[in-house]
Design an enzyme around this catalytic site. Structure first.
Site, PDB file in Angstrom:
ATOM      1  N   SER A  81       7.996  53.270  26.723  1.00 30.55           N
ATOM      2  CA  SER A  81       7.103  54.421  26.562  1.00 30.55           C
ATOM      3  C   SER A  81       7.074  54.892  25.111  1.00 30.55           C
ATOM      4  O   SER A  81       6.012  55.200  24.560  1.00 30.55           O
ATOM      5  CB  SER A  81       7.590  55.584  27.430  1.00 30.55           C
ATOM      6  OG  SER A  81       7.459  55.255  28.777  1.00 30.55           O
TER       7      SER A  81
ATOM      8  N   ARG B 147       3.870  54.809  22.137  1.00 28.30           N
ATOM      9  CA  ARG B 147       3.468  56.030  21.425  1.00 28.30           C
ATOM     10  C   ARG B 147       3.700  55.904  19.929  1.00 28.30           C
ATOM     11  O   ARG B 147       2.926  56.440  19.125  1.00 28.30           O
ATOM     12  CB  ARG B 147       4.228  57.228  22.009  1.00 28.30           C
ATOM     13  CG  ARG B 147       3.712  57.594  23.412  1.00 28.30           C
ATOM     14  CD  ARG B 147       4.776  58.305  24.228  1.00 28.30           C
ATOM     15  NE  ARG B 147       4.275  58.836  25.485  1.00 28.30           N
ATOM     16  CZ  ARG B 147       4.183  58.150  26.624  1.00 28.30           C
ATOM     17  NH1 ARG B 147       4.531  56.876  26.666  1.00 28.30           N
ATOM     18  NH2 ARG B 147       3.748  58.738  27.728  1.00 28.30           N
TER      19      ARG B 147
ATOM     20  N   ARG C 270      -5.575  49.574  39.484  1.00 27.09           N
ATOM     21  CA  ARG C 270      -4.840  50.853  39.440  1.00 27.09           C
ATOM     22  C   ARG C 270      -5.802  52.023  39.171  1.00 27.09           C
ATOM     23  O   ARG C 270      -6.818  51.860  38.516  1.00 27.09           O
ATOM     24  CB  ARG C 270      -3.728  50.769  38.386  1.00 27.09           C
ATOM     25  CG  ARG C 270      -2.705  49.700  38.787  1.00 27.09           C
ATOM     26  CD  ARG C 270      -1.576  49.604  37.803  1.00 27.09           C
ATOM     27  NE  ARG C 270      -0.773  50.809  37.762  1.00 27.09           N
ATOM     28  CZ  ARG C 270       0.197  50.999  36.884  1.00 27.09           C
ATOM     29  NH1 ARG C 270       0.467  50.087  35.971  1.00 27.09           N
ATOM     30  NH2 ARG C 270       0.896  52.112  36.905  1.00 27.09           N
TER      31      ARG C 270
ATOM     32  N   ASP D  99      10.386  55.070  37.374  1.00 22.61           N
ATOM     33  CA  ASP D  99      10.368  53.613  37.225  1.00 22.61           C
ATOM     34  C   ASP D  99      11.625  52.936  37.783  1.00 22.61           C
ATOM     35  O   ASP D  99      11.744  51.716  37.738  1.00 22.61           O
ATOM     36  CB  ASP D  99      10.210  53.238  35.742  1.00 22.61           C
ATOM     37  CG  ASP D  99       8.806  53.565  35.253  1.00 22.61           C
ATOM     38  OD1 ASP D  99       7.886  53.660  36.090  1.00 22.61           O
ATOM     39  OD2 ASP D  99       8.628  53.729  34.034  1.00 22.61           O
TER      40      ASP D  99
ATOM     41  N   LYS E 255       1.921  51.729  41.289  1.00 19.78           N
ATOM     42  CA  LYS E 255       2.551  51.176  40.084  1.00 19.78           C
ATOM     43  C   LYS E 255       2.088  49.719  39.899  1.00 19.78           C
ATOM     44  O   LYS E 255       1.105  49.310  40.496  1.00 19.78           O
ATOM     45  CB  LYS E 255       4.074  51.282  40.200  1.00 19.78           C
ATOM     46  CG  LYS E 255       4.572  52.725  40.195  1.00 19.78           C
ATOM     47  CD  LYS E 255       4.274  53.389  38.870  1.00 19.78           C
ATOM     48  CE  LYS E 255       4.604  54.859  38.881  1.00 19.78           C
ATOM     49  NZ  LYS E 255       4.121  55.545  37.674  1.00 19.78           N
TER      50      LYS E 255
ATOM     51  N   ARG F 125       9.521  45.076  37.367  1.00 25.50           N
ATOM     52  CA  ARG F 125      10.715  45.813  37.815  1.00 25.50           C
ATOM     53  C   ARG F 125      11.178  45.342  39.198  1.00 25.50           C
ATOM     54  O   ARG F 125      12.363  45.380  39.506  1.00 25.50           O
ATOM     55  CB  ARG F 125      10.459  47.311  37.799  1.00 25.50           C
ATOM     56  CG  ARG F 125      10.111  47.818  36.390  1.00 25.50           C
ATOM     57  CD  ARG F 125      10.392  49.288  36.204  1.00 25.50           C
ATOM     58  NE  ARG F 125       9.689  49.805  35.047  1.00 25.50           N
ATOM     59  CZ  ARG F 125      10.110  49.663  33.784  1.00 25.50           C
ATOM     60  NH1 ARG F 125      11.241  49.041  33.532  1.00 25.50           N
ATOM     61  NH2 ARG F 125       9.408  50.169  32.786  1.00 25.50           N
TER      62      ARG F 125
HETATM   63  C1  S3P Z   1       4.793  56.106  31.612  1.00 26.15           C
HETATM   64  C2  S3P Z   1       4.621  57.001  32.642  1.00 26.15           C
HETATM   65  C3  S3P Z   1       4.875  56.663  34.047  1.00 26.15           C
HETATM   66  C4  S3P Z   1       5.727  55.418  34.182  1.00 26.15           C
HETATM   67  C5  S3P Z   1       5.249  54.317  33.293  1.00 26.15           C
HETATM   68  C6  S3P Z   1       5.303  54.741  31.839  1.00 26.15           C
HETATM   69  C7  S3P Z   1       4.481  56.523  30.234  1.00 26.15           C
HETATM   70  O1  S3P Z   1       3.626  56.419  34.695  1.00 26.15           O
HETATM   71  O2  S3P Z   1       5.746  54.990  35.523  1.00 26.15           O
HETATM   72  O3  S3P Z   1       6.025  53.153  33.453  1.00 26.15           O
HETATM   73  O4  S3P Z   1       4.862  55.815  29.285  1.00 26.15           O
HETATM   74  O5  S3P Z   1       3.858  57.582  30.081  1.00 26.15           O
HETATM   75  P1  S3P Z   1       2.785  57.596  35.403  1.00 26.15           P
HETATM   76  O6  S3P Z   1       2.256  58.484  34.351  1.00 26.15           O
HETATM   77  O7  S3P Z   1       1.684  56.872  36.138  1.00 26.15           O
HETATM   78  O8  S3P Z   1       3.755  58.264  36.332  1.00 26.15           O
END
Ligand code: S3P
Length: 438
Positions: free
Chosen positions: A24, A28, A133, A325, A352, A398
């Protein structure tokens, strides 16, 4: 090409490990460094396919990103440092072709936010899983900001984004989703005025922390996050912590294989992500955070874990988004724990990379677990452990890694099929597993 992993019952896992960069935070870092003015250096960026997709998307929009090798003193392997030449908030160029984001939901949803306010049009595409999705959750708030996004009938990708001038909104998140929150905040950078997002349950706050780090004006008041539009973002140096979501596989591996003790160094322990640590501790795990520190605005610690007798636990409510996750690997821990584990209010797991409620229930059943699938979660009667079996990942990284870890303590050999997907988040997973089980 063979696309399976064969796992044999393992001896104790021992030693020290470092995890790849947090996924994540890596996404970013690339995005904000690209939009900043000046050159940013990013250390320990994840090299998984998902982040590569984000990198390539920005390169396609004219951002220069170079990987430089740095030999670090405390690691055997050279570490890559990425140099990202930011183009400034309005410096992206129209991509010459659709941006292919592969399997990466984070890339697609966050980019939808960034691209909605551009002066050019763009198209976002993904693989089969990503194309099924839900994208309505970002299309709705972005449209309220003035965006024009066309999707398939069921609000799925491809997304055709017509760049439009945006204005700030005040929006209460209907789902606990850091991706939706981040898409809105990133769109807010391009909007006139102030954008406010209200979240009922805390989700990962890496976007907020990093926006501040890059000099955006971001305020928090209770559950409201506000960002002022059209800031100047300033380049910086970012150190990406090890990914707790990757570490979770090794934590559970050490817990379920008798005699194990592992130390995982430099792992991100942002409180919006540490649900898994709290859940495992509630299950009786001998698991500690050591050497807590802050690196580039994110809390980091070393995790020490020893094999433990686990007991079942109930997980719901605010803990769900804080461990979102980690449910595939938690299901494996539950199969080895004495008593019942109940995971509820977790229907987000159905959207997911795979429907993780259905896929984990199906595959753990094959490994002899007592699992019941619920609309919003799973109930696992643990204690008898798992037996080796032929299982499959359903294309979900995962799920693949969780099943492989489950096999370490199983009776007989486990074969996990369709494991190429592991490279989306943890290309060196197998290597780390071999190293620690030596
Ligand atoms: C993430 C947010 C989560 C997570 C994903 C990464 C992110 O998803 O499950 O692996 O980097 O903001 P959701 O926003 O759909 O919950």
């Amino acid at each position: 090409m063979t696309d399976f992993l064969e796992i044999h019952p393992s001896g104790p896992l021992r030693g020290e490990l470092r995890m790849p960069g947090d996924k994540s935070i890596s996404h970013r870092a690339v995005m904000l460094a690209a939009l900043a003015e000046g050159t940013s250096m990013v250390h320990n960026l994840l090299l998984g396919e998902d982040v590569q997709n984000t990198i390539h998307a920005f390169m396609d929009m004219g951002v220069k990103i170079e990987a430089e090798k740095k030999v670090s003193s405390n690691l055997a392997n050279p570490v890559l440092e990425h140099k990202i030449n930011g183009v400034g908030l309005w410096g992206l160029k129209k991509p010459p072709q659709p941006l292919d984001l592969g399997n990466s939901g984070t890339s697609m949803r966050l980019l939808a936010g960034i691209l909605s306010g551009q002066k050019f049009d763009s198209v976002l595409i993904g693989d089969q899983s990503l194309s099924s999705r839900p994208m309505g959750r970002v299309i709705e708030p972005l449209s309220l900001m003035g965006a024009e996004i066309h999707a398939k009938e069921k609000m799925t990708a491809p997304l055709i984004i017509k760049g439009r001038p945006l204005h700030g909104i005040r929006y209460e998140l209907p789902v606990a989703s850091a991706q939706v929150k981040s898409a809105i905040l990133l769109a807010g950078l391009f909007a006139h005025g102030r954008t406010e997002v209200i979240e009922k349950a805390a989700t990962r706050d890496h976007t907020e922390r990093m926006l501040r780090g890059f000099g955006a004006s971001l305020t928090l008041q209770g559950q409201t996050i506000a960002v002022e539009g059209q800031p100047k973002l300033k380049a910086g140096v970012i150190e990406v912590p090890g990914d707790l979501s990757s570490a979770a596989f090794f934590l559970v591996a050490a817990l379920i294989v008798p005699g194990s003790e592992l130390v995982i160094r430099g792992v991100g322990v942002n409180p919006t992500r540490t649900g898994i640590l709290e859940i495992l501790q509630a299950m009786g795990a001998d698991l500690r955070q050591e050497n807590q520190r802050e690196v580039a605005g994110e809390p980091v610690a070393d995790l020490r874990v020893r094999a433990s007798a686990l007991r079942g636990v109930r997980v719901n409510g605010a803990l769900i988004p804080r461990a979102i996750d980690e449910f595939p690997i938690l299901c494996v821990a539950a199969a080895y724990a004495r008593g019942r584990t109940e995971i509820r209010e977790a229907s987000e797991l159905r959207v997911k990379e795979s429907d993780r409620i259905a896929t984990m229930a199906r595959e753990l059943l094959r490994m002899g677990a007592k699992v019941a699938e619920k609309e919003d979660g799973l109930v696992i009667e643990g204690g008898a452990g798992l037996k080796g079996a032929e299982v499959e990942s359903h294309g979900d990284h995962r799920v693949a890694m969780a099943l492989a870890i489950g096999g370490l303590s199983a009776r007989d050999r486990t074969r996990v099929a369709d494991v190429a997907c592991i490279a989306t988040s943890f290309p060196d997973f197998t290597l780390h597993l071999q190293e620690s089980a030596k």
